[in-house]
Design a protein around this motif. Structure first.
Motif, short mmCIF file in Angstrom:
data_model
loop_
_atom_site.label_atom_id
_atom_site.label_comp_id
_atom_site.label_asym_id
_atom_site.label_seq_id
_atom_site.Cartn_x
_atom_site.Cartn_y
_atom_site.Cartn_z
N UNK A 48 -7.24 47.67 33.26
CA UNK A 48 -7.50 46.30 32.91
C UNK A 48 -7.13 45.90 31.50
N UNK A 49 -6.97 46.85 30.59
CA UNK A 49 -6.68 46.51 29.20
C UNK A 49 -5.20 46.69 28.88
N UNK A 50 -4.36 46.36 29.84
CA UNK A 50 -2.93 46.55 29.68
C UNK A 50 -2.21 45.50 30.51
N UNK A 51 -1.12 44.96 29.97
CA UNK A 51 -0.31 44.03 30.74
C UNK A 51 1.10 44.59 30.85
N UNK A 52 1.75 44.24 31.94
CA UNK A 52 3.14 44.63 32.16
C UNK A 52 3.98 43.36 32.21
N UNK A 53 5.08 43.34 31.48
CA UNK A 53 6.00 42.21 31.47
C UNK A 53 7.22 42.63 32.27
N UNK A 54 7.44 41.96 33.39
CA UNK A 54 8.48 42.36 34.34
C UNK A 54 9.46 41.21 34.50
N UNK A 55 10.72 41.46 34.17
CA UNK A 55 11.74 40.42 34.32
C UNK A 55 12.29 40.46 35.74
N UNK A 56 12.38 39.28 36.34
CA UNK A 56 12.86 39.13 37.71
C UNK A 56 13.92 38.03 37.75
#
Length: 124
Positions: free
Chosen positions: A70-78
């Protein structure tokens, strides 16, 4: 560095596989053991992610014991965030609606079953 592949601590491999594979379209690359796995590697295009059952990863990395996601975000380019948003919005917890960001990307964010935030972004 050649690559970066996160290994995410999950409470349930089955539940997380349903989310990443069935909802987001990832494919299973590897799993261990083959039957009733405690670890899986998934891929989708150039993106890869590993999921590891809580008890298994706690044994491998004692420093993680008692800690959860929960204390992490992922940035995913699509390629097309709008189409992806329409496909997943009813099956995932949307935490940020589809919109244009201040830095000029069209993006939205959802939460996975263990509380991690996945932001999907693409060109306008």
């Amino acid at each position: 560095m050649k690559s970066l592949t996160p290994n995410i601590k999950v409470k349930s491999i089955a539940r997380s596989l349903s989310f990443y594979r069935d909802l987001l379209g990832f494919e299973t690359i590897m799993k261990n053991p083959e039957n009733d796995p405690v670890w899986v590697m998934l891929g989708n295009g150039n993106a890869a992610i590993m999921l590891q059952q809580e008890e298994s990863i706690d044994g491998e990395y004692p420093a993680l014991k008692g800690k959860s996601g929960g204390a992490l975000t992922f940035f995913i380019q699509v390629e097309d965030p709008g189409s992806l948003y329409e496909r997943v919005k009813d099956g995932a917890a949307v935490v940020k609606e589809l919109a244009v960001s201040p830095y000029g990307k069209r993006e939205f964010a959802i939460q996975d079953p263990d509380g991690f935030i996945l932001t999907f972004a693409g060109d306008i």
